[in-house]
Design an enzyme around this catalytic site. Structure first.
Site, short mmCIF file in Angstrom:
data_model
loop_
_atom_site.label_atom_id
_atom_site.label_comp_id
_atom_site.label_asym_id
_atom_site.label_seq_id
_atom_site.Cartn_x
_atom_site.Cartn_y
_atom_site.Cartn_z
N THR A 20 2.90 -2.11 14.07
CA THR A 20 3.36 -3.50 14.04
C THR A 20 4.31 -3.80 15.19
O THR A 20 4.36 -4.93 15.67
CB THR A 20 4.04 -3.79 12.68
OG1 THR A 20 3.03 -3.73 11.68
CG2 THR A 20 4.69 -5.15 12.64
N SER A 70 -1.28 2.51 12.08
CA SER A 70 -1.05 3.90 11.64
C SER A 70 -1.70 4.23 10.31
O SER A 70 -1.81 5.41 9.95
CB SER A 70 0.44 4.22 11.61
OG SER A 70 1.07 3.70 10.47
N THR A 103 4.70 1.73 10.85
CA THR A 103 5.59 2.19 9.78
C THR A 103 4.84 2.84 8.62
O THR A 103 5.42 3.61 7.86
CB THR A 103 6.41 1.01 9.22
OG1 THR A 103 5.51 0.03 8.68
CG2 THR A 103 7.29 0.38 10.30
N ASP A 104 3.54 2.53 8.49
CA ASP A 104 2.84 2.95 7.27
C ASP A 104 2.74 4.46 7.11
O ASP A 104 2.78 4.97 5.99
CB ASP A 104 1.45 2.30 7.19
CG ASP A 104 1.54 0.83 6.80
OD1 ASP A 104 2.61 0.42 6.29
OD2 ASP A 104 0.58 0.09 7.01
C1 SIN Z 1 1.07 0.34 11.00
O1 SIN Z 1 1.55 1.18 10.25
O2 SIN Z 1 0.52 0.64 12.07
C2 SIN Z 1 1.06 -1.10 10.60
C3 SIN Z 1 2.21 -1.46 9.76
C4 SIN Z 1 3.54 -1.35 10.46
O3 SIN Z 1 3.70 -0.82 11.55
O4 SIN Z 1 4.52 -1.86 9.84
#
Ligand code: SIN
Length: 340
Positions: A20, A70, A103-104
């Protein structure tokens, strides 16, 4: 971006993997309807006000290692990440690596890196964002500034995650909220440090590895096995809950699963139906590890336990640890076979 007269070990390399933080939305007020992993690292860094001042005497370089959401993390991206991080750690001109990541699954990549890199003298910092780069509330720039503060702090040896002004160790960090800007925590371990106006305020002695690193485990050997792997061992996570149905375990065993992490209730306890099926799985040579579905705390094992305990590792991290063990064992078996 290398400067003249660069001091040895005074370069930060930004390694971008997507997420993100590199996301783009058609509507700047839309915090969920966006596409992750769209904007390149050079463009992202250009949007960080005060980056040059934060870097101070350090120089920087940027590399686009991958551009993925991710949730779709693959073995090939993980291998590229581990390989490149280790190359940079081995480069005397490089003092720190900042990895931008979705973050995932950030907690999984942080744990993997902590398990495999020779980080005793190096600093690897992961960060990301909960809002896309185009959002009114974009949190990526501040998280990147904080990552630079941490990466250039001589005390920060090891692998770290920094997010929303906190610093977390890989063994403990987890994404605990799907929406809030401070989406991460570290369970009952809490943050290891806070970052305030570029100052890192450590709350404890900076030790990035918790009790996840198995005694006697060699990072170099584990890394070699991981980088040589053609496939990731098949390890599944199953949950124990009311009215658990054990048929999934039998299906997985028949299909050739190599490891099972059970996210147990409470202190890693397992429904009696599942326990029977898991015992049969062990008899078929499947490695079974017991973790807890409680988000916080650890499984306190006893000598009478039928299945190994994951200790304080969450189910997803126990899965990585088990898969790495299986890979190392495969590596040892194949080198023993080729020596014969
Ligand atoms: C991801 O994990 O690539 C998408 C979600 C995020 O980064 O918050």
């Amino acid at each position: 971006m290398q400067a003249f007269n660069e001091t040895v070990g005074q370069r930060v390399v930004f390694l971008a993997t997507g997420g993100t933080i590199a996301g783009q939305a058609a509507d700047a007020a839309d915090a969920v309807g966006y596409r992750a992993a769209q904007i390149g690292i050079e463009a992202l860094l250009e949007r960080v006000p005060g980056l040059a001042q934060r870097l101070g005497s350090w120089t920087s370089a940027a590399e686009q290692l991958a551009q993925v959401d991710s949730k779709d993390m693959s073995l090939s991206v993980w291998q590229a990440l581990v390989r490149r991080c280790q190359e940079l750690i081995d480069d005397e001109a490089v003092g720190a690596v900042v990895v931008t990541h979705g973050t995932d699954t950030m907690e999984e990549s942080a744990y993997l890196l902590e398990q495999l890199l020779d980080v005793d003298a190096a600093r690897v910092v992961l960060t990301g964002a909960m809002r896309p780069a185009t959002a009114v509330q974009a949190d990526g720039p501040q998280n990147l500034l904080d990552a630079v503060s941490l990466a250039t702090d001589a005390r920060a040896r090891g692998v770290w995650v920094t997010f929303a002004g906190r610093v977390y160790a890989p063994a403990w960090v987890r994404k605990a909220h799907p929406y809030r800007l401070d989406a991460f925590d570290a369970g009952d371990a809490g943050p290891s440090a806070w970052i305030e106006e570029g100052q890192v305020r450590w709350l404890c002695a900076p030790v990035s590895n918790g009790d996840g690193l198995a005694a006697g485990h060699s990072r170099a050997a584990g890394r070699a096995a991981f980088l040589a792997a053609q496939r990731w061992p098949w390890v599944e996570i199953i949950h124990s809950h009311a009215l658990a149905d054990a048929r999934a375990v039998s299906v997985l065993v028949d299909a050739g699963v190599e490891g099972l992490v059970v996210a147990g209730t409470g202190n890693g306890t397992v429904h009696v139906e599942l326990e029977r099926a898991l015992t049969r799985a062990v008899e078929h040579g499947v490695r079974v590890v017991r973790s807890t579905r409680c988000g916080v705390g650890r499984v306190i094992g006893t000598p009478a336990d039928a299945f190994a305990s994951a200790g304080s590792l969450s189910p997803v991290k126990a899965r990585i640890r088990l898969a790495l063990d299986l890979l190392s064992r495969e590596g040892q078996l194949s080198s023993a076979a080729s020596a014969r």
